[in-house]
Structure formats: structure tokens, C-alpha cells
Design a protein around this motif. Sequence first.
Motif, PDB file in Angstrom:
ATOM      1  N   ALA A 298      35.411   1.736 -23.584  1.00  0.00           N
ATOM      2  CA  ALA A 298      35.343   1.356 -22.177  1.00  0.00           C
ATOM      3  C   ALA A 298      34.017   1.724 -21.538  1.00  0.00           C
ATOM      4  CB  ALA A 298      36.496   2.025 -21.410  1.00  0.00           C
ATOM      5  N   LEU A 299      33.316   2.681 -22.134  1.00  0.00           N
ATOM      6  CA  LEU A 299      32.033   3.111 -21.585  1.00  0.00           C
ATOM      7  C   LEU A 299      30.871   2.231 -22.025  1.00  0.00           C
ATOM      8  CD1 LEU A 299      32.426   6.965 -22.055  1.00  0.00           C
ATOM      9  CD2 LEU A 299      32.625   5.676 -19.929  1.00  0.00           C
ATOM     10  N   LEU A 300      31.107   1.315 -22.966  1.00  0.00           N
ATOM     11  CA  LEU A 300      30.005   0.518 -23.504  1.00  0.00           C
ATOM     12  C   LEU A 300      29.280  -0.310 -22.444  1.00  0.00           C
ATOM     13  CD1 LEU A 300      28.310  -0.458 -25.847  1.00  0.00           C
ATOM     14  CD2 LEU A 300      30.105  -2.124 -26.386  1.00  0.00           C
TER      15      LEU A 300
ATOM     16  N   ALA B  13      20.542  12.623 -13.327  1.00  0.00           N
ATOM     17  CA  ALA B  13      21.112  13.337 -12.177  1.00  0.00           C
ATOM     18  C   ALA B  13      22.541  12.870 -11.910  1.00  0.00           C
ATOM     19  CB  ALA B  13      20.236  13.135 -10.950  1.00  0.00           C
ATOM     20  N   ARG B  14      22.764  11.575 -12.039  1.00  0.00           N
ATOM     21  CA  ARG B  14      24.121  11.031 -11.847  1.00  0.00           C
ATOM     22  C   ARG B  14      25.089  11.608 -12.880  1.00  0.00           C
ATOM     23  NH1 ARG B  14      24.394   5.305 -14.066  1.00  0.00           N
ATOM     24  NH2 ARG B  14      24.623   6.595 -15.941  1.00  0.00           N
ATOM     25  N   ASP B  15      24.670  11.659 -14.142  1.00  0.00           N
ATOM     26  CA  ASP B  15      25.572  12.078 -15.214  1.00  0.00           C
ATOM     27  C   ASP B  15      25.698  13.583 -15.352  1.00  0.00           C
ATOM     28  OD1 ASP B  15      26.146   9.469 -15.850  1.00  0.00           O
ATOM     29  OD2 ASP B  15      24.719   9.346 -17.507  1.00  0.00           O
ATOM     30  N   LEU B  16      24.622  14.310 -15.062  1.00  0.00           N
ATOM     31  CA  LEU B  16      24.616  15.761 -15.260  1.00  0.00           C
ATOM     32  C   LEU B  16      24.902  16.540 -13.981  1.00  0.00           C
ATOM     33  CD1 LEU B  16      21.518  16.020 -17.631  1.00  0.00           C
ATOM     34  CD2 LEU B  16      23.908  15.591 -18.194  1.00  0.00           C
ATOM     35  N   GLY B  17      24.934  15.834 -12.852  1.00  0.00           N
ATOM     36  CA  GLY B  17      25.306  16.469 -11.597  1.00  0.00           C
ATOM     37  C   GLY B  17      24.209  17.265 -10.934  1.00  0.00           C
ATOM     38  N   THR B  18      22.975  17.127 -11.394  1.00  0.00           N
ATOM     39  CA  THR B  18      21.865  17.868 -10.797  1.00  0.00           C
ATOM     40  C   THR B  18      20.556  17.175 -11.140  1.00  0.00           C
ATOM     41  OG1 THR B  18      20.834  20.051 -10.601  1.00  0.00           O
ATOM     42  CG2 THR B  18      21.543  19.391 -12.796  1.00  0.00           C
ATOM     43  N   ASP B  19      19.568  17.363 -10.283  1.00  0.00           N
ATOM     44  CA  ASP B  19      18.250  16.788 -10.538  1.00  0.00           C
ATOM     45  C   ASP B  19      17.523  17.595 -11.607  1.00  0.00           C
ATOM     46  OD1 ASP B  19      18.441  14.730  -8.638  1.00  0.00           O
ATOM     47  OD2 ASP B  19      17.820  16.083  -7.016  1.00  0.00           O
ATOM     48  N   PRO B  20      16.634  16.949 -12.341  1.00  0.00           N
ATOM     49  CA  PRO B  20      15.867  17.688 -13.351  1.00  0.00           C
ATOM     50  C   PRO B  20      14.668  18.378 -12.737  1.00  0.00           C
ATOM     51  CG  PRO B  20      15.200  15.404 -13.373  1.00  0.00           C
ATOM     52  CD  PRO B  20      16.309  15.503 -12.348  1.00  0.00           C
ATOM     53  N   GLU B  21      14.117  19.321 -13.475  1.00  0.00           N
ATOM     54  CA  GLU B  21      12.776  19.803 -13.173  1.00  0.00           C
ATOM     55  C   GLU B  21      11.791  18.768 -13.703  1.00  0.00           C
ATOM     56  OE1 GLU B  21      12.221  24.193 -14.115  1.00  0.00           O
ATOM     57  OE2 GLU B  21      14.014  23.675 -15.268  1.00  0.00           O
TER      58      GLU B  21
ATOM     59  N   LEU C 188      22.862   7.912 -24.635  1.00  0.00           N
ATOM     60  CA  LEU C 188      23.949   8.591 -25.345  1.00  0.00           C
ATOM     61  C   LEU C 188      24.061  10.050 -24.919  1.00  0.00           C
ATOM     62  CD1 LEU C 188      23.478   7.085 -28.914  1.00  0.00           C
ATOM     63  CD2 LEU C 188      25.546   6.883 -27.517  1.00  0.00           C
ATOM     64  N   ALA C 189      22.928  10.736 -24.811  1.00  0.00           N
ATOM     65  CA  ALA C 189      22.952  12.149 -24.419  1.00  0.00           C
ATOM     66  C   ALA C 189      23.559  12.328 -23.038  1.00  0.00           C
ATOM     67  CB  ALA C 189      21.538  12.723 -24.469  1.00  0.00           C
ATOM     68  N   CYS C 190      23.092  11.525 -22.079  1.00  0.00           N
ATOM     69  CA  CYS C 190      23.589  11.675 -20.708  1.00  0.00           C
ATOM     70  C   CYS C 190      25.065  11.300 -20.614  1.00  0.00           C
ATOM     71  CB  CYS C 190      22.751  10.814 -19.764  1.00  0.00           C
ATOM     72  SG  CYS C 190      21.057  11.396 -19.529  1.00  0.00           S
ATOM     73  N   THR C 191      25.465  10.240 -21.303  1.00  0.00           N
ATOM     74  CA  THR C 191      26.863   9.805 -21.241  1.00  0.00           C
ATOM     75  C   THR C 191      27.781  10.832 -21.886  1.00  0.00           C
ATOM     76  OG1 THR C 191      26.096   7.504 -21.365  1.00  0.00           O
ATOM     77  CG2 THR C 191      28.437   7.909 -21.734  1.00  0.00           C
ATOM     78  N   ALA C 192      27.352  11.397 -23.016  1.00  0.00           N
ATOM     79  CA  ALA C 192      28.179  12.405 -23.684  1.00  0.00           C
ATOM     80  C   ALA C 192      28.412  13.612 -22.792  1.00  0.00           C
ATOM     81  CB  ALA C 192      27.513  12.834 -24.995  1.00  0.00           C
ATOM     82  N   LEU C 193      27.356  14.092 -22.156  1.00  0.00           N
ATOM     83  CA  LEU C 193      27.513  15.269 -21.291  1.00  0.00           C
ATOM     84  C   LEU C 193      28.332  14.933 -20.051  1.00  0.00           C
ATOM     85  CD1 LEU C 193      23.986  16.914 -21.599  1.00  0.00           C
ATOM     86  CD2 LEU C 193      26.095  17.500 -22.795  1.00  0.00           C
ATOM     87  N   ALA C 194      28.202  13.703 -19.547  1.00  0.00           N
ATOM     88  CA  ALA C 194      29.027  13.295 -18.410  1.00  0.00           C
ATOM     89  C   ALA C 194      30.502  13.300 -18.791  1.00  0.00           C
ATOM     90  CB  ALA C 194      28.608  11.909 -17.932  1.00  0.00           C
TER      91      ALA C 194
ATOM     92  N   LEU D 281      28.640  12.319 -31.080  1.00  0.00           N
ATOM     93  CA  LEU D 281      27.772  13.239 -30.343  1.00  0.00           C
ATOM     94  C   LEU D 281      28.583  14.124 -29.409  1.00  0.00           C
ATOM     95  CD1 LEU D 281      24.973  14.255 -29.470  1.00  0.00           C
ATOM     96  CD2 LEU D 281      24.928  12.378 -27.809  1.00  0.00           C
ATOM     97  N   THR D 282      29.526  13.534 -28.701  1.00  0.00           N
ATOM     98  CA  THR D 282      30.347  14.310 -27.765  1.00  0.00           C
ATOM     99  C   THR D 282      31.131  15.383 -28.509  1.00  0.00           C
ATOM    100  OG1 THR D 282      30.565  12.309 -26.420  1.00  0.00           O
ATOM    101  CG2 THR D 282      32.035  14.129 -25.903  1.00  0.00           C
ATOM    102  N   GLY D 283      31.721  15.007 -29.621  1.00  0.00           N
ATOM    103  CA  GLY D 283      32.475  15.978 -30.401  1.00  0.00           C
ATOM    104  C   GLY D 283      31.598  17.072 -30.975  1.00  0.00           C
ATOM    105  N   LEU D 284      30.385  16.724 -31.375  1.00  0.00           N
ATOM    106  CA  LEU D 284      29.484  17.720 -31.947  1.00  0.00           C
ATOM    107  C   LEU D 284      29.011  18.704 -30.883  1.00  0.00           C
ATOM    108  CD1 LEU D 284      27.998  18.712 -34.440  1.00  0.00           C
ATOM    109  CD2 LEU D 284      26.209  17.015 -33.983  1.00  0.00           C
ATOM    110  N   VAL D 285      28.698  18.201 -29.698  1.00  0.00           N
ATOM    111  CA  VAL D 285      28.308  19.104 -28.608  1.00  0.00           C
ATOM    112  C   VAL D 285      29.441  20.069 -28.307  1.00  0.00           C
ATOM    113  CG1 VAL D 285      27.763  19.239 -26.142  1.00  0.00           C
ATOM    114  CG2 VAL D 285      26.638  17.520 -27.573  1.00  0.00           C
TER     115      VAL D 285
END
Length: 401
Positions: free
Chosen positions: A12-14, A49-57, A119-125, A369-373
Amino acid sequence: MTDLLAGSDTEALLPGMLADLEELVSCETPSSDPAAVAAGAERVARLGARDLGTDPEVLVVDGCTHLRWRLGGGPRRLLLLCHQDTVWPRGTLAEIPWSVTDGVVRGPGCFDMKAGIVLACTALARLRADGLDLDGVTVLVTGDEEIGSPTSADLIRAEARDCAAVLVLEASADGGALKTGRKGASMYELLVTGRAAHAGLEPEAGVNTTIELAHQVLAIAALADPAQGTTVTPTVLASGTTTNTVPAAGRLAVDVRALTAAEQQRVDAGIRALTPRVPGAVLELRGGINRPPLEVASSAALFALAQQVAARLGLPAPAGVTVGGASDGNFTAGIGVPTLDGLGAVGGGAHAVGEHVLAGELPARLALLTGLVRAVLDGELGTHARDGGGVGVPDEEPSGE
């Protein structure tokens, strides 16, 4: 491990992942263009920022823009490593526009490696939504990987140093294999100074840099050791200015790849020991070792854990290969941090007009990736690290980036 990591949830996330990938690919980010890289970083920052909930440095080093998210205030535990620069010059998007046709995604940088960022941002989201504590996770997105990471190498090593593991979101090897080993890379430029003279009237009065370079090309190429997987490749060569003048200046670029640090050091010593063969010629060597090898031992524990995670999720067991190309994961493995590479998209054609991503493989890649994290953050890596990974040496593949 919850059911949210596989099946219909990731399918569904595709559409959202493809929309994010289009957003990134539609902004061209050639490594040699700092303004373009900065513009691309702005887009990555919004998505992250949308996926991780915070702005980056936003870290600007010698004009190059990098992004860093440090989630939570606790000790660093896990680094997700990405880059958003590409090899493609401005204007490529007009020649290779974004498209998704019959499940094949095309566009400059889609495979190497903007899909990895998505992939990284979606997995952490997904993990945030599932209530997992991401304290201690760092996401680093650099802007100069394709040119050897001259402004980000120190930053990468510093971010990785205190982590238990590094996951590199570079594109997969053929068939979706993970990159469990990478050759180290060294880059050299040999400058030769001679003396000009008229090629017809008194060539003996000159010092011919073309002849000197011919000797040096053969000496340098002889440093290769195919049995050890060590390649030493003379590449770009230039000498002289006009056809009737003894050339007084020349230069040679050399690309070196080696599976072990010992081999990399051996070749480095050999190149530095070169001496002129033509009387009067002067040699100047620039460059050196750029990235140390990512040796298979550095990835063994994480690779074993990835296989275990895949089995839990009902996914095919990932293969592991050693490739000739280097990445920023070489830096982290080089300082002794367990590192697993090639966790990004499945596809092919990196650095070529056929670059593409297989859209249908993205959900399974996201699940892995999500499972590995989750497994790393749950402390499962410790068991594998103690038993040496529990797997044999992965297959070797001779090609790479």
C-alpha cells in the motif's frame, strides 16, 4: 516483529514511495554543481522532515550541502547512510525523463541512489508509526559521494564511530543481492614535466613526456594482481600540445581497486616508488588511497541478521556479493564499524542510460530494511557479532560502481 512490516502494508505504500522518488529525481543533482546539490538537499529535507518528524541539520562543508538527522538525544546506535548527488549533468532529465512504464522506473539517479533515500525515510516513518523508539538513530544524506566524498568523508566517519551498525542504502547488486564486500579505491594522477623542442629540427634537445608516460603506464599496470583481485588501471592520458613539438608536459590518471587493505597499501607503495626513465623527466604524484576496502568480515554479522529477518518475514533469503565499486560504506567499515551495503532499490544500469528501478521490488525491499532496523535496535546484532555472523563467505562478483 509485527505484520506491519510485510504483505499488504508495504504494498500500500508503493504509490507514495514512487511519488517521493519522482520528487527527488525531478531535481537534478550533479556532484559538480553545488547549487544543484543544495536544491536537491532542500527536497530531501522536506521529505525527511515529514517522515522523521523533525528537520535535519544542514551541514555545508566547503560549499557542499549535507543533511543529518540525529533522532533522540541518547547515544548513537545506528547510522543509515545515503547520498543524493548523481553522476548525471544538468539537462539529463530532458533526455531521460521520469517515467514508470510496465513497472520499470527511469530517470537520472533513480537507482543510484535516490530510491535508497525514499526507502530509508519510509522505513523509519513506519517504525515511528508502530511505536518503536528511534532514539540513537542517525540518517546522513551526503552530496559528494560520486566524486569520492571529499567534503563528507570525515563527517561519515565521525557519525559512524560510536554506532553499533551502519546500513548503506546504495542500490542492490544484480538480482537484489546485498553488497557484503567492496573493493577499496585509490585514485592517482601522475604529472610528468619534460622539455619542449622542435620535433623535426632537434628532437634530441627535448625531454619527451609521451615516452616517459609510456614507460610509467607499463610499470603501473604491472602492479595489478588478478589472483588477489587487485586491479590497477591507467585511464585518462594526455601529453603534448602540437604535433611538431616534443611534448614538455603530460599527465596520467590511475584507478586502483583492491579487496584488502594490505593489497591497497602494496600498490600505493609501488606507485610512490616510481622513478623517471627518460633522462631529465620529472615526476609528481598526486592523490592516493580514497576509500579502504569493505571487507566481508565487516558485514558478516549484519548479513546473517538480514537473512534471519528475511526468513521471519517470508521473504527470499538475500544473496551477498563482493563488488568492485566503492561507496561511503567503505569509510565506516574501515574504522571497524559493522557495515552492510546495497540495501537500496533493485534494478540496474547505474551510471548508464539504462538506469532503472523495478517498482514491484520496492515493497519487499522496504519490509527487509524495516525489519533489519528493528532487529538492530532490539539488540539482535550482538548475538551475530559474537558468533562471527554464522554464515559462510558470500559469493564474489567482479563488477560494481
